[in-house]
Design a protein around this motif. Structure first.
Motif, PDB file in Angstrom:
ATOM      1  N   THR A 124       0.817  -1.214   0.000  1.00 63.29           N
ATOM      2  CA  THR A 124       0.000   0.000   0.000  1.00 63.29           C
ATOM      3  C   THR A 124       0.851   1.264   0.000  1.00 63.29           C
ATOM      4  OG1 THR A 124      -0.173  -0.073   2.412  1.00 63.29           O
ATOM      5  CG2 THR A 124      -1.975  -1.075   1.148  1.00 63.29           C
ATOM      6  N   ARG A 125       2.103   1.161   0.422  1.00 61.90           N
ATOM      7  CA  ARG A 125       2.999   2.321   0.471  1.00 61.90           C
ATOM      8  C   ARG A 125       4.233   2.116  -0.393  1.00 61.90           C
ATOM      9  NH1 ARG A 125       2.237   5.742   5.261  1.00 61.90           N
ATOM     10  NH2 ARG A 125       0.444   4.954   6.391  1.00 61.90           N
ATOM     11  N   SER A 126       4.822   0.963  -0.304  1.00 64.36           N
ATOM     12  CA  SER A 126       6.030   0.642  -1.063  1.00 64.36           C
ATOM     13  C   SER A 126       5.649   0.140  -2.448  1.00 64.36           C
ATOM     14  CB  SER A 126       6.831  -0.440  -0.350  1.00 64.36           C
ATOM     15  OG  SER A 126       7.190  -0.040   0.942  1.00 64.36           O
ATOM     16  N   THR A 127       6.563   0.331  -3.383  1.00 61.03           N
ATOM     17  CA  THR A 127       6.337  -0.191  -4.730  1.00 61.03           C
ATOM     18  C   THR A 127       6.744  -1.659  -4.780  1.00 61.03           C
ATOM     19  OG1 THR A 127       8.558   0.337  -5.531  1.00 61.03           O
ATOM     20  CG2 THR A 127       6.859   2.069  -5.747  1.00 61.03           C
ATOM     21  N   LEU A 128       6.304  -2.330  -5.808  1.00 65.03           N
ATOM     22  CA  LEU A 128       6.709  -3.708  -6.035  1.00 65.03           C
ATOM     23  C   LEU A 128       8.231  -3.786  -6.116  1.00 65.03           C
ATOM     24  CD1 LEU A 128       6.311  -6.682  -6.820  1.00 65.03           C
ATOM     25  CD2 LEU A 128       6.078  -5.902  -9.192  1.00 65.03           C
ATOM     26  N   GLU A 129       8.842  -2.874  -6.860  1.00 63.91           N
ATOM     27  CA  GLU A 129      10.289  -2.895  -7.035  1.00 63.91           C
ATOM     28  C   GLU A 129      11.019  -2.744  -5.699  1.00 63.91           C
ATOM     29  OE1 GLU A 129       8.335  -1.761 -10.817  1.00 63.91           O
ATOM     30  OE2 GLU A 129       8.161  -1.002  -8.781  1.00 63.91           O
ATOM     31  N   GLN A 130      10.573  -1.802  -4.870  1.00 63.41           N
ATOM     32  CA  GLN A 130      11.224  -1.580  -3.576  1.00 63.41           C
ATOM     33  C   GLN A 130      11.096  -2.808  -2.678  1.00 63.41           C
ATOM     34  OE1 GLN A 130       8.818   1.796  -2.529  1.00 63.41           O
ATOM     35  NE2 GLN A 130      10.457   3.273  -2.946  1.00 63.41           N
TER      36      GLN A 130
ATOM     37  N   ALA B 118      10.302  -5.982  -3.474  1.00 62.77           N
ATOM     38  CA  ALA B 118      10.979  -7.156  -4.022  1.00 62.77           C
ATOM     39  C   ALA B 118      12.488  -7.054  -3.803  1.00 62.77           C
ATOM     40  CB  ALA B 118      10.665  -7.312  -5.506  1.00 62.77           C
ATOM     41  N   GLU B 119      13.064  -5.895  -4.068  1.00 61.38           N
ATOM     42  CA  GLU B 119      14.507  -5.741  -3.896  1.00 61.38           C
ATOM     43  C   GLU B 119      14.923  -5.965  -2.444  1.00 61.38           C
ATOM     44  OE1 GLU B 119      18.188  -2.736  -4.930  1.00 61.38           O
ATOM     45  OE2 GLU B 119      16.141  -2.014  -5.232  1.00 61.38           O
ATOM     46  N   THR B 120      14.184  -5.407  -1.505  1.00 57.31           N
ATOM     47  CA  THR B 120      14.505  -5.585  -0.086  1.00 57.31           C
ATOM     48  C   THR B 120      14.448  -7.054   0.309  1.00 57.31           C
ATOM     49  OG1 THR B 120      13.697  -3.382   0.471  1.00 57.31           O
ATOM     50  CG2 THR B 120      13.791  -4.987   2.265  1.00 57.31           C
ATOM     51  N   ILE B 121      13.377  -7.732  -0.064  1.00 61.71           N
ATOM     52  CA  ILE B 121      13.224  -9.150   0.290  1.00 61.71           C
ATOM     53  C   ILE B 121      14.300  -9.991  -0.391  1.00 61.71           C
ATOM     54  CG2 ILE B 121      11.734 -11.168   0.032  1.00 61.71           C
ATOM     55  CD1 ILE B 121       9.341  -9.238   0.396  1.00 61.71           C
ATOM     56  N   LEU B 122      14.556  -9.717  -1.669  1.00 61.48           N
ATOM     57  CA  LEU B 122      15.547 -10.503  -2.401  1.00 61.48           C
ATOM     58  C   LEU B 122      16.947 -10.328  -1.823  1.00 61.48           C
ATOM     59  CD1 LEU B 122      14.234  -9.968  -6.030  1.00 61.48           C
ATOM     60  CD2 LEU B 122      14.113 -12.086  -4.679  1.00 61.48           C
ATOM     61  N   GLN B 123      17.299  -9.109  -1.442  1.00 58.42           N
ATOM     62  CA  GLN B 123      18.611  -8.885  -0.819  1.00 58.42           C
ATOM     63  C   GLN B 123      18.746  -9.696   0.466  1.00 58.42           C
ATOM     64  OE1 GLN B 123      18.794  -4.602  -0.462  1.00 58.42           O
ATOM     65  NE2 GLN B 123      19.758  -4.378  -2.464  1.00 58.42           N
TER      66      GLN B 123
ATOM     67  N   ILE C 100       4.396 -12.691  -7.914  1.00 59.27           N
ATOM     68  CA  ILE C 100       3.842 -11.352  -8.110  1.00 59.27           C
ATOM     69  C   ILE C 100       2.796 -11.410  -9.218  1.00 59.27           C
ATOM     70  CG2 ILE C 100       5.974 -10.229  -7.342  1.00 59.27           C
ATOM     71  CD1 ILE C 100       6.539  -9.586 -10.327  1.00 59.27           C
ATOM     72  N   GLY C 101       1.928 -10.418  -9.224  1.00 58.16           N
ATOM     73  CA  GLY C 101       0.953 -10.307 -10.309  1.00 58.16           C
ATOM     74  C   GLY C 101      -0.030 -11.462 -10.383  1.00 58.16           C
ATOM     75  N   GLY C 102      -0.307 -12.105  -9.259  1.00 57.48           N
ATOM     76  CA  GLY C 102      -1.261 -13.214  -9.264  1.00 57.48           C
ATOM     77  C   GLY C 102      -0.702 -14.512  -9.804  1.00 57.48           C
ATOM     78  N   ALA C 103       0.622 -14.604  -9.947  1.00 52.04           N
ATOM     79  CA  ALA C 103       1.229 -15.850 -10.431  1.00 52.04           C
ATOM     80  C   ALA C 103       0.886 -16.982  -9.468  1.00 52.04           C
ATOM     81  CB  ALA C 103       2.737 -15.687 -10.553  1.00 52.04           C
ATOM     82  N   PRO C 104       0.645 -18.170 -10.000  1.00 50.56           N
ATOM     83  CA  PRO C 104       0.214 -19.276  -9.146  1.00 50.56           C
ATOM     84  C   PRO C 104       1.308 -19.782  -8.213  1.00 50.56           C
ATOM     85  CG  PRO C 104       0.562 -20.045 -11.387  1.00 50.56           C
ATOM     86  CD  PRO C 104       0.721 -18.548 -11.412  1.00 50.56           C
ATOM     87  N   VAL C 105       0.872 -20.230  -7.061  1.00 49.01           N
ATOM     88  CA  VAL C 105       1.729 -20.888  -6.078  1.00 49.01           C
ATOM     89  C   VAL C 105       1.007 -22.173  -5.678  1.00 49.01           C
ATOM     90  CG1 VAL C 105       2.720 -20.753  -3.759  1.00 49.01           C
ATOM     91  CG2 VAL C 105       2.673 -18.704  -5.209  1.00 49.01           C
ATOM     92  N   GLN C 106       1.726 -23.270  -5.699  1.00 45.17           N
ATOM     93  CA  GLN C 106       1.133 -24.556  -5.353  1.00 45.17           C
ATOM     94  C   GLN C 106       1.342 -24.845  -3.868  1.00 45.17           C
ATOM     95  OE1 GLN C 106      -0.705 -26.065  -7.655  1.00 45.17           O
ATOM     96  NE2 GLN C 106      -0.094 -24.356  -8.970  1.00 45.17           N
ATOM     97  N   PRO C 107       0.367 -25.492  -3.214  1.00 49.04           N
ATOM     98  CA  PRO C 107       0.545 -25.845  -1.803  1.00 49.04           C
ATOM     99  C   PRO C 107       1.823 -26.643  -1.546  1.00 49.04           C
ATOM    100  CG  PRO C 107      -1.727 -26.210  -2.463  1.00 49.04           C
ATOM    101  CD  PRO C 107      -0.961 -25.877  -3.717  1.00 49.04           C
ATOM    102  N   GLY C 108       2.193 -27.520  -2.465  1.00 45.92           N
ATOM    103  CA  GLY C 108       3.415 -28.302  -2.314  1.00 45.92           C
ATOM    104  C   GLY C 108       4.660 -27.427  -2.309  1.00 45.92           C
TER     105      GLY C 108
END
Length: 151
Positions: A9-15, A17-22, A90-98
């Motif tokens: 709601t405040r941060s961008t996807l880029e910000q 994602a970069e923080t988490i990926l680092q 991101i963007g609603g990409a699927p994630v499987q329970p497994g």
């Protein structure tokens, strides 16, 4: 580990994602970043390359000869081609329970200003928790990330 739903709601996807990926790379993890739109992945790829040298984030777009070697692989395809410990969707990409059960971490990032993204995240929450996967919902309402729900 639960799937971690991040309501942007405040941060961008880029910000975000970069923080988490680092942080993931500092843990020694490989990450598959799965998106549903090649254009969005292209913009994210450019943003990740645009950082300064101290913030350099090694990654690649899927489709090259070295996909399996990438510490962070951006893809629109299914599967986990770089044998990661973590998955970011991101963007609603699927994630499987497994995938939630098998990986050290799964993050699902969605845009709080987009009604379709909210609906997709709610659907993913129901699908994953309905299949027995643990999940947490995080929001950045108060300026910082706060856990709002857990199942």
């Amino acid at each position: 580990m639960p799937a971690l739903f991040y309501h942007l709601t405040r941060s961008t996807l880029e910000q975000t994602a970069e923080t988490i990926l680092q942080r993931a790379l500092k843990q020694g993890w490989r990450v598959t970043l799965r998106g549903s739109d090649a254009g969005v992945l292209g913009r994210l790829d450019a943003a990740l390359w645009a950082g300064d040298e101290a913030g350099f984030l090694p990654h690649g777009l899927a489709g090259g000869p070295h996909d399996a070697d990438q510490p962070v692989l951006l893809t629109t395809g299914p599967g986990l081609p770089n044998d990661p410990q973590a998955l970011m969707a991101i963007g609603g990409a699927p994630v499987q329970p497994g995938e939630v059960a098998a990986l050290s971490r799964v993050w699902i990032l969605f845009d709080g200003g987009d009604p379709a993204a909210l609906a997709a995240a709610r659907s993913q929450w129901r699908e994953l928790t309905g299949a027995g996967a643990a999940a947490q919902y995080w929001s950045e309402e108060g300026g910082g990330w706060q856990k709002k729900a857990e199942r």
